[in-house]
Design a protein around this motif. Sequence first.
Motif, PDB file in Angstrom:
ATOM      1  N   ARG A 234      -2.182  -2.007   2.231  1.00 39.11           N
ATOM      2  CA  ARG A 234      -1.855  -3.300   1.446  1.00 39.11           C
ATOM      3  C   ARG A 234      -1.539  -4.361   2.785  1.00 39.11           C
TER       4      ARG A 234
ATOM      5  N   ASP B 127       4.024   0.650  -2.654  1.00 36.19           N
ATOM      6  CA  ASP B 127       3.138   0.532  -1.474  1.00 36.19           C
ATOM      7  C   ASP B 127       3.369   2.068  -0.730  1.00 36.19           C
TER       8      ASP B 127
ATOM      9  N   GLU C 151       4.874  -3.955  -7.134  1.00 38.60           N
ATOM     10  CA  GLU C 151       3.981  -2.635  -6.844  1.00 38.60           C
ATOM     11  C   GLU C 151       4.649  -1.862  -6.041  1.00 38.60           C
TER      12      GLU C 151
ATOM     13  N   THR D 211      -6.306  -5.599   0.265  1.00 40.48           N
ATOM     14  CA  THR D 211      -6.311  -4.111   0.902  1.00 40.48           C
ATOM     15  C   THR D 211      -7.467  -3.887   1.722  1.00 40.48           C
TER      16      THR D 211
ATOM     17  N   LEU E  62       3.349  -9.139  -5.483  1.00 40.28           N
ATOM     18  CA  LEU E  62       2.486 -10.036  -5.582  1.00 40.28           C
ATOM     19  C   LEU E  62       2.750 -11.113  -6.341  1.00 40.28           C
TER      20      LEU E  62
ATOM     21  N   PRO F  97      -3.602  -1.671  -6.824  1.00 43.02           N
ATOM     22  CA  PRO F  97      -3.502  -3.065  -6.045  1.00 43.02           C
ATOM     23  C   PRO F  97      -4.455  -4.100  -6.475  1.00 43.02           C
TER      24      PRO F  97
ATOM     25  N   TYR G 155       0.693 -10.679  -0.855  1.00 46.65           N
ATOM     26  CA  TYR G 155       1.833  -9.774  -0.926  1.00 46.65           C
ATOM     27  C   TYR G 155       2.838  -9.954  -0.188  1.00 46.65           C
TER      28      TYR G 155
END
Length: 383
Positions: A99, A119, A117, A70, A128, A65, A139
């Motif tokens: 995240r 998670d 992505e 994060t 994203l 990420p 995000y």
Amino acid sequence: MFRLALQRVSAAVGSKLRPISVGQQQVRFMGNTIDDGQFKTWKPLAPTLRQRRMTSRKHLHKGGPVRELTVAKRRTGGRNNTGRITCRHRGGGAKRRIRLVDFRRKETGPQQVIRLEYDPGRSAHIALIKHMETGKLSYILAPVGLKPGAIVQSFMGESKPKSAAQIKEDEEAAAAAALAAEAEARTQFEESLAEDAETDAYGKVESIEVEGAQEYTSEGLKHQAASSSRASLVVGNCMPLKMVPIGTIIHNIGLHPFGRAQLARSAGASVQLLYTAPTGLAQIKMMSGEIRRVPVEACATLGRVSNANHKNQKLGGAGARRRRGWRPTVRGTAMNTHDHPHGGGRGKSKGNKHPRSPWGKPAKGGKTRRKPNPMVVRARPRR
């Protein structure tokens, strides 16, 4: 001899195999995974792989990420500040980073989807997005059908929160306007009767009355149509519930005006909008069958949450659960009397008691809520 034969096979393959251990070379050469786009399965090279079935991730980003979006997840092992276990079956697991998903969507303007992505902290996938004017990254939850390159927007910044006095003034102004329109229609009706009492006059007056009533009763529908025309109804767009057309499938819904989203955030979740208005409360229908009220200024995102096949995946073995931070669960009947209400006795008896938790609360369908939620119009169907 067997190791020497494997080394000769790997040398014949050449650069297709990386210089790793012989056993891993054999697995890589055999190709032990099958990904059909929905699920990823394994050849039964081990007992835990026979039933293992995970959702496909080949369309997701292969790297990590964005570090700035994060934070580190600090584990407690289910213990509080005094060191006592307050949440059972927790502990261990692989390291994770949380995240920071934007559940408020206050940033207005077009935003482009960069990639999708995985998670580890939630069942749904995340997307994203990059603001096309400021370049800010963030995000969001990825709905079904959202692809890299798509443009999404948020209309939450256009409607600012109003105070109680402003809302009261708006209601008084709307009531005064309705009374003025009614008085004007009555005046026109009386004037038309004085001019001519024939059918033409009645027809004229009737049309005036119908137009006035139509304008007054359809005020909410006209407001909603105007709001929907201003807002682009595209999957992934976020807007207040008063801008969403009735019957639309939505997710990521807030419970408070201009607050963060709290409902319908897990994989495959969706909600249907049943009623909305310029002010007041809207009504939504949950997947469980529950119908509840939500403020019309609360946020909502169009579409359904991605990764709906999450409910059909199988981890395969206990090790997969341990790597996710879960510890073993001991049955109540296997405990002693002072450890659980089902414990003690001879054999597998639980003392002729109804199923209950270690603290005596009814389990497996028993009611534990004392006060009903006033925002719930119709509760979900029970067994």
